[in-house]
Scaffold this motif. Structure first.
Motif, PDB file in Angstrom:
ATOM      1  N   ARG A 110       0.887  -1.101  -0.112  1.00 17.72           N
ATOM      2  CA  ARG A 110       0.051   0.032   0.086  1.00 17.72           C
ATOM      3  C   ARG A 110       0.830   1.262  -0.119  1.00 17.72           C
ATOM      4  NH1 ARG A 110      -2.945  -3.130   4.094  1.00 17.72           N
ATOM      5  NH2 ARG A 110      -4.708  -4.061   3.192  1.00 17.72           N
ATOM      6  N   ALA A 144       0.682   4.058  -2.902  1.00 22.14           N
ATOM      7  CA  ALA A 144       0.317   5.406  -2.332  1.00 22.14           C
ATOM      8  C   ALA A 144       1.479   6.247  -2.569  1.00 22.14           C
ATOM      9  CB  ALA A 144       0.107   5.296  -0.762  1.00 22.14           C
ATOM     10  N   SER A 184       1.481   7.678  -6.041  1.00 24.46           N
ATOM     11  CA  SER A 184       0.399   8.676  -6.202  1.00 24.46           C
ATOM     12  C   SER A 184       0.612   9.972  -5.743  1.00 24.46           C
ATOM     13  CB  SER A 184      -0.831   8.008  -5.661  1.00 24.46           C
ATOM     14  OG  SER A 184      -1.071   6.797  -6.406  1.00 24.46           O
ATOM     15  N   PHE A 242     -13.045   6.298 -11.314  1.00 29.70           N
ATOM     16  CA  PHE A 242     -11.740   6.407 -10.620  1.00 29.70           C
ATOM     17  C   PHE A 242     -11.562   5.392  -9.486  1.00 29.70           C
ATOM     18  CE2 PHE A 242     -11.796  10.169 -13.400  1.00 29.70           C
ATOM     19  CZ  PHE A 242     -10.678  10.086 -14.079  1.00 29.70           C
ATOM     20  N   GLY A 243     -12.578   5.587  -8.536  1.00 25.32           N
ATOM     21  CA  GLY A 243     -12.563   4.654  -7.300  1.00 25.32           C
ATOM     22  C   GLY A 243     -12.419   3.346  -7.823  1.00 25.32           C
ATOM     23  N   ALA A 292      -9.128   2.358  -9.311  1.00 26.55           N
ATOM     24  CA  ALA A 292      -7.853   2.388  -8.051  1.00 26.55           C
ATOM     25  C   ALA A 292      -8.183   1.025  -7.235  1.00 26.55           C
ATOM     26  CB  ALA A 292      -8.417   3.450  -7.169  1.00 26.55           C
ATOM     27  N   LEU A 315      -6.121  -1.479  -9.517  1.00 25.68           N
ATOM     28  CA  LEU A 315      -4.932  -1.177  -9.278  1.00 25.68           C
ATOM     29  C   LEU A 315      -4.283  -1.684  -7.827  1.00 25.68           C
ATOM     30  CD1 LEU A 315      -4.300   2.187 -10.948  1.00 25.68           C
ATOM     31  CD2 LEU A 315      -3.669  -0.093 -11.891  1.00 25.68           C
ATOM     32  N   LEU A 316      -5.139  -1.459  -6.840  1.00 23.89           N
ATOM     33  CA  LEU A 316      -4.627  -2.011  -5.507  1.00 23.89           C
ATOM     34  C   LEU A 316      -4.604  -3.483  -5.622  1.00 23.89           C
ATOM     35  CD1 LEU A 316      -3.884  -1.207  -2.569  1.00 23.89           C
ATOM     36  CD2 LEU A 316      -6.385  -1.384  -2.033  1.00 23.89           C
ATOM     37  N   PHE A 332      -1.171   4.346 -14.499  1.00 20.41           N
ATOM     38  CA  PHE A 332      -2.133   4.663 -15.583  1.00 20.41           C
ATOM     39  C   PHE A 332      -1.663   4.600 -17.091  1.00 20.41           C
ATOM     40  CE2 PHE A 332      -5.057   7.022 -18.065  1.00 20.41           C
ATOM     41  CZ  PHE A 332      -6.230   6.848 -17.441  1.00 20.41           C
TER      42      PHE A 332
END
Length: 454
Positions: A5, A9, A12, A48-49, A52, A55-56, A356
């Protein structure tokens, strides 16, 4: 789990911090305008959520990346079909329209990833890597020279091919004990070399087709060269400590001329097809996947000399399907334009491209216009190297080395790639300065944007 994480993070956050507050506001406003009727989550479209979460999931469950990516692609597609509609419209018609816009990119990537996976096996079985040790230094410098070779190869070949050839050589020269940091460096070298050439990367080819001069992206070699000296030296020393390079040629090794001819034939087909249509009829590249098709066709024609190892096909297809799923997800995101062109924006896009897909990012930048195209080429091209799934070259190499499919291991072993990106970018900025300009001269709106960027 926490390291996974924190790594994602960190990328980002760095990308966000790289953008000025006005640029962040511009991106938020643009997205909100486009998606005013869309369900929102904390002021951001729910699309987008969902992306995300995909990707997570890829970062957390690296042994199930294909399932996660496919599930995410299906979920986001179903969500837009049922609730929001697509960029091309609602329902089945909108989905068909969107697929019509994206299928060439997807088909090209499929042909290149599968074709170059088979080609890399041809190259390894040609036994050329086994007769290279006597021309390479015996210490860590041998690994560095190999990375320089990958960098050079990617200037005139597709970066996927350069990464696969580099991976094949590393597998032999290091007895298949390749450090994860060195794998990251191979991907970084292929992306850095391709960033300065209009035939070395899909993004720079897109700029060329849109009207950019090949000379404009050459300045990306400045940042790429600096970055290579940083991550290349560190990765080569990592690899030497992990597994030193083979000092002597393999006893009894004899080059298989037939397989080497196949490799050269396929690479020539890819390069010549790319150049021919870019110079003669660029519009064809927007409507037909001629580059990917040329690689597949050349492999089939070359079967009269040597047949590919078809047992590799299922694995290559799985790796390709993973990347295509992420590219499809990225294409569905409701972003109409990027923040105002500036060096801060370009710098931030390098971190964004790590998670992305850089193809839609580049398409948005071309549509918006006014960037310094050498800086943009460096950022979106090299930036994807920071995470294994951030570029097609990384996904292709991970097909050869499954241990690379771990975000934790990649960030821990390949930390020097992000460091090199930052240093390379600011060396470019100090030496060359930012000079945004229209990709097509005579565009009044782009000229205004360029003037504001300066």
């Amino acid at each position: 789990m926490n390291l996974h994480r924190s790594g994602v993070a960190l990328l980002s956050v760095l990308g966000l911090l790289a953008l000025p507050q006005s640029a962040v506001a511009a991106m938020t406003t643009a997205t909100t305008t486009v998606a005013s009727a869309r369900p929102m989550l904390a002021g951001v479209p729910l699309d987008f959520g969902l992306f995300a979460l995909v990707l997570l999931g890829v970062a957390l469950f690296h042994r199930h990346t294909l399932r996660v990516a496919l599930t995410g692609a299906i979920a986001i597609t179903a969500y837009q079909w049922l609730y929001t509609g697509f960029k091309s419209g609602a329902g089945s018609a909108g989905l068909a329209g969107h697929f019509g816009q994206e299928w060439v990119t997807l088909a090209n990537l499929l042909g290149l990833l599968v074709g170059f996976a088979l080609l890399a096996d041809h190259f390894e079985r040609s036994r050329v890597p086994e007769v290279l040790p006597h021309v390479l230094p015996d210490d860590w410098r041998g690994g560095f020279v190999l990375l320089v070779g990958v960098f050079v190869i990617s200037t005139f070949l597709d970066n996927i091919a350069a990464a696969m050839i580099g991976g094949s050589m590393a597998a032999v020269l290091f007895k298949r004990r390749v450090h994860i940091g060195y794998l990251a460096a191979i991907v970084a070298a292929s992306n850095a070399g391709g960033a300065g050439s209009v035939v070395g990367d899909t993004t720079t080819t897109m700029m060329w087709i849109a009207g950019a001069s090949p000379l404009w992206v050459l300045e990306a070699f400045v940042g790429g060269g600096v970055a290579l000296c940083i991550f290349g030296v560190i990765a080569a020393k990592q690899q030497h400590a992990w597994q030193p390079i083979q000092k002597d040629d393999t006893v009894g090794a004899k080059i298989d001329a037939g397989r080497l001819v196949v490799v050269l034939f396929v690479l020539l087909a890819a390069v010549s097809t790319n150049l021919w249509f870019n110079l003669r009829d660029p519009a064809v590249l927007d409507h037909w996947p001629v580059i990917g098709a040329s690689v597949v066709l050349a492999l089939l024609l070359s079967m009269v000399l040597r047949s590919p190892n078809w047992s590799l096909l299922p694995g290559a297809l799985q790796g390709s399907l993973f990347l295509l799923s992420l590219v499809w997800c990225a294409s569905l995101m409701p972003v109409e334009h990027l923040p105002s062109p500036s060096w801060q924006t370009a710098f931030g896009l390098g971190f964004v491209s790590a998670v992305f897909d850089n193809i839609p990012l580049t398409a948005l930048a071309i549509r918006q216009d006014g960037f310094d195209w050498g800086f943009l080429a460096y950022a979106v091209g090299f930036g994807g190297s920071m995470v294994w799934f951030g570029s097609s070259a990384g996904v292709a190499l991970a097909g050869m080395f499954p241990e690379a499919r771990s975000v934790t291991a990649w960030l821990r072993g390949g930390w020097h790639v992000a460091l090199a990106y930052v240093i390379g970018f600011f060396v470019m900025l100090a030496l060359l300065g930012w000079h945004g300009h229209p990709i097509k001269q005579g565009s009044a709106t782009a000229a205004v944007a360029s003037g504001l960027a300066k």
